[in-house]
Design an enzyme around this catalytic site. Structure first.
Site, PDB file in Angstrom:
ATOM      1  N   SER A 160       5.065   6.996   1.922  1.00 23.03           N
ATOM      2  CA  SER A 160       5.629   5.715   2.444  1.00 23.03           C
ATOM      3  C   SER A 160       4.809   4.618   1.482  1.00 23.03           C
ATOM      4  O   SER A 160       3.801   4.682   1.222  1.00 23.03           O
ATOM      5  CB  SER A 160       5.558   5.406   3.692  1.00 23.03           C
ATOM      6  OG  SER A 160       6.078   6.876   4.663  1.00 23.03           O
ATOM      7  N   ASN A 179       0.909  -1.211   0.135  1.00 22.72           N
ATOM      8  CA  ASN A 179       0.135  -0.265   0.014  1.00 22.72           C
ATOM      9  C   ASN A 179       0.923   1.226   0.029  1.00 22.72           C
ATOM     10  O   ASN A 179       2.148   1.252   0.589  1.00 22.72           O
ATOM     11  CB  ASN A 179      -0.982  -0.100   1.259  1.00 22.72           C
ATOM     12  CG  ASN A 179      -1.975   1.256   1.463  1.00 22.72           C
ATOM     13  OD1 ASN A 179      -2.456   1.689   0.396  1.00 22.72           O
ATOM     14  ND2 ASN A 179      -2.082   1.984   2.415  1.00 22.72           N
ATOM     15  N   ASP A 188      -2.307   0.976   8.215  1.00 19.43           N
ATOM     16  CA  ASP A 188      -1.037   1.614   8.081  1.00 19.43           C
ATOM     17  C   ASP A 188       0.231   1.471   8.993  1.00 19.43           C
ATOM     18  O   ASP A 188       1.013   2.140   9.411  1.00 19.43           O
ATOM     19  CB  ASP A 188      -1.096   3.361   8.084  1.00 19.43           C
ATOM     20  CG  ASP A 188      -2.349   3.746   7.242  1.00 19.43           C
ATOM     21  OD1 ASP A 188      -2.417   3.065   6.118  1.00 19.43           O
ATOM     22  OD2 ASP A 188      -2.943   4.663   7.387  1.00 19.43           O
ATOM     23  N   HIS A 221       0.763   5.230   1.237  1.00 17.86           N
ATOM     24  CA  HIS A 221       0.207   6.127   2.420  1.00 17.86           C
ATOM     25  C   HIS A 221       0.931   7.537   2.139  1.00 17.86           C
ATOM     26  O   HIS A 221       2.415   7.651   2.262  1.00 17.86           O
ATOM     27  CB  HIS A 221       0.357   5.515   3.487  1.00 17.86           C
ATOM     28  CG  HIS A 221      -0.350   6.287   4.833  1.00 17.86           C
ATOM     29  ND1 HIS A 221      -1.509   6.379   4.959  1.00 17.86           N
ATOM     30  CD2 HIS A 221       0.238   7.286   5.696  1.00 17.86           C
ATOM     31  CE1 HIS A 221      -1.909   7.147   5.744  1.00 17.86           C
ATOM     32  NE2 HIS A 221      -0.824   7.852   6.533  1.00 17.86           N
TER      33      HIS A 221
END
Length: 315
Positions: A136, A107, A145, A109
């Site tokens: 990030s 992912n 996260d 972020h």
């Protein structure tokens, strides 16, 4: 072989597009095999479809989270993807889905994690008077996260920045970071040094084991005893990176090869008491490799040592 990647989106798909266009560059180690969304009107689906990438959409409305995740998981596995990339996918994922893609889901972020998890990251950075914000890429875990960070880029906060102006520049950084980080991460699956290191850690965790070089390969055995594992890297030009382990004989070897000829093979010069297990296909199950190494160790371990281990682990 290129790693096969499915990208999940919910909207414009700009990060997905950055990944897709990077995949067209020479020597990129991944390819996008599916773009999927919980929103059939997502603009990113049009981009992907026009570029010839298969798309899939299923609304989450009216479905329990786990049920929707199961549908998405099925579409991903049907595509042949071995990695999942979240690119503006506005869904909290079920623990079951996350577990299925443990270590293979990334992912991006918009903050310098572990700072500012969750929403409104740019405004929070400005209000804290931080000199820099950023983005990030991290592995996805059950905690929001919170997975291991794989890469970051800092973006300076300018005097007079608003959340929107800062967000625009962070987006530019995201388009640089995500393709590079994904490429580096998936390339591990065919990197001999990484694969040898993974096997080494497993093999040396076996009791009284050591490492030597044999026939030009890393070789693992019981100290003063027999060998139980090798890592073959293009041995005699066969083009494979593989783990070689002990088996019971030709019948087991034949059964394994017949069950999955892409994964298992008869290693040249080793005879019928060994089998090769490919490590470079992009989908290595390291728990499975751990089981094979332990089984191979047990096959050559002195009975006194193996009986001691039976007592320790209550086999």
């Amino acid at each position: 072989m290129k790693a096969k990647v499915a990208v999940l989106i919910s909207g414009a798909g700009t990060n997905m597009a950055a990944l897709l266009y990077a995949a067209k560059l020479p020597n990129c180690p991944y390819e996008i095999v599916l773009v999927a969304s919980n929103n059939s009107d997502a603009e990113g689906l049009k981009i992907a479809s026009t570029e010839g990438v298969p798309v899939f959409a299923k609304s989450h409305v009216g479905l329990e989270r786990a049920a929707h995740d199961a549908i998405m998981h099925e579409a991903i596995t049907q595509s042949g993807a071995t990695y999942v990339v979240l690119a503006g996918y506005m869904r909290i994922l079920s623990t079951e889905f996350v577990a299925k893609w443990d270590g293979r889901m990334l992912n991006i972020h918009p903050s310098l994690l572990p700072k500012y998890k969750g929403l409104h990251t740019h405004q929070r950075a400005i209000q804290a008077k931080d000199p820099v914000a950023g983005t990030s890429v991290h592995l996805v875990t059950a905690e929001l996260d919170d997975g291991p960070v794989l890469g970051q880029i800092e973006v300076a906060i300018l005097l007079g920045d608003t959340a929107d102006t800062l967000a625009d520049r962070v987006k530019m950084a995201e388009y640089q970071l995500y393709p590079k980080t994904l490429a580096d991460y998936v390339a591990r699956d065919t990197n001999p040094e990484f694969l040898i290191a993974q096997v080494r850690a497993i093999a040396l965790a076996q009791p009284e084991s050591n490492e030597v070089q044999s026939q030009g390969m890393p070789c693992f055995g019981i100290i003063g005893g027999k060998k139980f594992a090798y890592v073959s890297v293009d041995h005699r030009g066969d083009g494979k990176i593989a783990l070689l382990v002990k088996i019971s004989g030709v019948e087991e070897q034949t059964m394994l090869i017949d069950s999955d000829a892409d994964c298992y093979y008869r290693p040249a010069y080793f005879g019928d008491g060994w089998v090769g297990i490919r490590l470079d296909l992009g989908d290595t199950d390291w728990d499975h490799i751990n089981d094979w190494v332990a089984k191979s160790w047990r096959a050559v371990a002195p009975k006194k040592l193996s009986k001691l281990m039976d007592v320790v682990y209550d086999f």
